[in-house]
Design a protein around this motif. Structure first.
Motif, PDB file in Angstrom:
ATOM      1  N   UNK A   1       0.746  -1.102   0.055  1.00  0.00           N
ATOM      2  CA  UNK A   1      -0.106  -0.127   0.091  1.00  0.00           C
ATOM      3  C   UNK A   1       0.849   1.473   0.009  1.00  0.00           C
ATOM      4  N   UNK A   2       2.211   1.241  -0.373  1.00  0.00           N
ATOM      5  CA  UNK A   2       2.843   2.203  -0.486  1.00  0.00           C
ATOM      6  C   UNK A   2       2.444   3.089  -1.731  1.00  0.00           C
ATOM      7  N   UNK A   3       2.461   4.505  -1.688  1.00  0.00           N
ATOM      8  CA  UNK A   3       1.863   5.245  -2.759  1.00  0.00           C
ATOM      9  C   UNK A   3       3.173   6.540  -3.063  1.00  0.00           C
ATOM     10  N   UNK A   4       2.816   7.151  -3.889  1.00  0.00           N
ATOM     11  CA  UNK A   4       3.584   8.453  -4.290  1.00  0.00           C
ATOM     12  C   UNK A   4       2.859   9.451  -3.838  1.00  0.00           C
ATOM     13  N   UNK A   5       3.295  10.186  -2.795  1.00  0.00           N
ATOM     14  CA  UNK A   5       2.554  11.355  -2.243  1.00  0.00           C
ATOM     15  C   UNK A   5       2.267  12.584  -3.299  1.00  0.00           C
ATOM     16  N   UNK A   6       3.337  12.725  -4.097  1.00  0.00           N
ATOM     17  CA  UNK A   6       3.269  13.924  -4.870  1.00  0.00           C
ATOM     18  C   UNK A   6       2.197  13.678  -6.024  1.00  0.00           C
ATOM     19  N   UNK A   7       2.081  12.464  -6.347  1.00  0.00           N
ATOM     20  CA  UNK A   7       1.193  12.234  -7.492  1.00  0.00           C
ATOM     21  C   UNK A   7      -0.156  12.206  -6.854  1.00  0.00           C
ATOM     22  N   UNK A   8      -0.213  11.608  -5.619  1.00  0.00           N
ATOM     23  CA  UNK A   8      -1.565  11.549  -5.203  1.00  0.00           C
ATOM     24  C   UNK A   8      -2.233  12.989  -4.962  1.00  0.00           C
ATOM     25  N   UNK A   9      -1.157  13.663  -4.591  1.00  0.00           N
ATOM     26  CA  UNK A   9      -1.865  15.290  -4.020  1.00  0.00           C
ATOM     27  C   UNK A   9      -2.101  15.792  -5.603  1.00  0.00           C
ATOM     28  N   UNK A  10      -1.424  15.851  -6.329  1.00  0.00           N
ATOM     29  CA  UNK A  10      -1.451  16.291  -7.647  1.00  0.00           C
ATOM     30  C   UNK A  10      -2.962  15.898  -8.239  1.00  0.00           C
ATOM     31  N   UNK A  11      -3.257  14.741  -8.138  1.00  0.00           N
ATOM     32  CA  UNK A  11      -4.423  14.002  -8.958  1.00  0.00           C
ATOM     33  C   UNK A  11      -5.531  14.812  -8.240  1.00  0.00           C
ATOM     34  N   UNK A  12      -5.493  14.891  -6.961  1.00  0.00           N
ATOM     35  CA  UNK A  12      -6.593  15.529  -6.340  1.00  0.00           C
ATOM     36  C   UNK A  12      -6.707  17.072  -6.389  1.00  0.00           C
ATOM     37  N   UNK A  13      -5.521  17.737  -6.431  1.00  0.00           N
ATOM     38  CA  UNK A  13      -5.495  19.076  -6.880  1.00  0.00           C
ATOM     39  C   UNK A  13      -6.116  19.302  -8.250  1.00  0.00           C
TER      40      UNK A  13
END
Length: 225
Positions: A196-208
């Motif tokens: 369940x490791x994620x790329x934080x920046x990618x995740x935040x960018x997708x929401x943004x």
């Protein structure tokens, strides 16, 4: 309302002078080693389902603090047999506690205790406080049932699993935020172990990119609503 992230899917919620813990899995999480469960206060412990990574510290904390365990009937019965005060609920039911109205809502997942015994059906919680309303999804897939929540409750925050593999991932969590009509999301159930490791920046960018705010807290960090 203050919400503290204790790692994985573990949360502390402070509503006035009432302290709520959610799914305390802390002592078994190396990433949360700086959190001492002996120092945690709890008046209530909300349990979404019976998997070990959600109940590991329930018994120890409840026995030390006298906290009331709130969960589905099967989980409440399990802790009742251990002499722990509890409040059983089931899907669609709600109860007025001192911290506000609490509703037990649907989740799509599995639920069994570490020994393999039946843990009832998994769920999530909607807390309607005096000033703020929060949805705690628990471990779940994206489900159309989420669309029922905003028919009754205007949310200020949606707490959604985002780690994928065992639960929703980022893309489904974005859809879930649409379903519950809440663009302010606190992500949890991520990074604890390899699946369940994620790329934080990618995740935040997708929401943004969808005009949404995804918060990823450090373990021990808090937000105020």
């Amino acid at each position: 309302m203050q919400i503290t992230f204790y790692g994985h899917a573990s949360l502390g919620i402070q509503v006035a002078d009432v302290t709520i813990l959610v799914d305390p899995f802390i002592s078994g999480n190396p990433k949360a080693s700086k959190i001492d469960i002996e120092q945690l206060k709890a008046d209530y412990i909300l349990v979404t389902h019976a998997h070990q990574d959600h109940i590991l510290d329930v018994e120890a904390i409840a026995k030390r603090t006298g906290a009331v365990v709130v969960s589905n009937f099967e989980i409440a019965t399990y802790y009742d047999k251990l002499g722990i005060e509890n409040h059983p609920m089931n899907h669609g039911g709600q109860w007025d506690f001192e911290f506000g109205n609490l509703k037990y809502v649907n989740a799509i997942h599995t639920s069994s205790f570490p020994d393999g015994s039946y843990g009832g059906q998994p769920g999530g919680f909607v807390i309607e406080g005096e000033h703020k309303n929060v949805y705690i999804a628990g471990d779940t897939a994206l489900t159309m049932d989420m669309k029922l929540i905003p028919l009754q409750t205007q949310l200020d925050l949606a707490i959604l699993p985002i780690g994928d593999n065992f639960t929703m991932g980022i893309d489904d969590a974005i859809l879930a935020s649409d379903f519950v009509a809440c663009d302010k999301v606190l992500g949890y159930h991520f990074d604890t172990f390899g699946y369940i490791e994620i790329d934080h920046e990618v995740a935040k960018r997708k929401f943004f990119d969808k005009n949404k705010d995804l918060m990823l807290l450090e373990i021990g960090e808090s937000i105020e609503l």
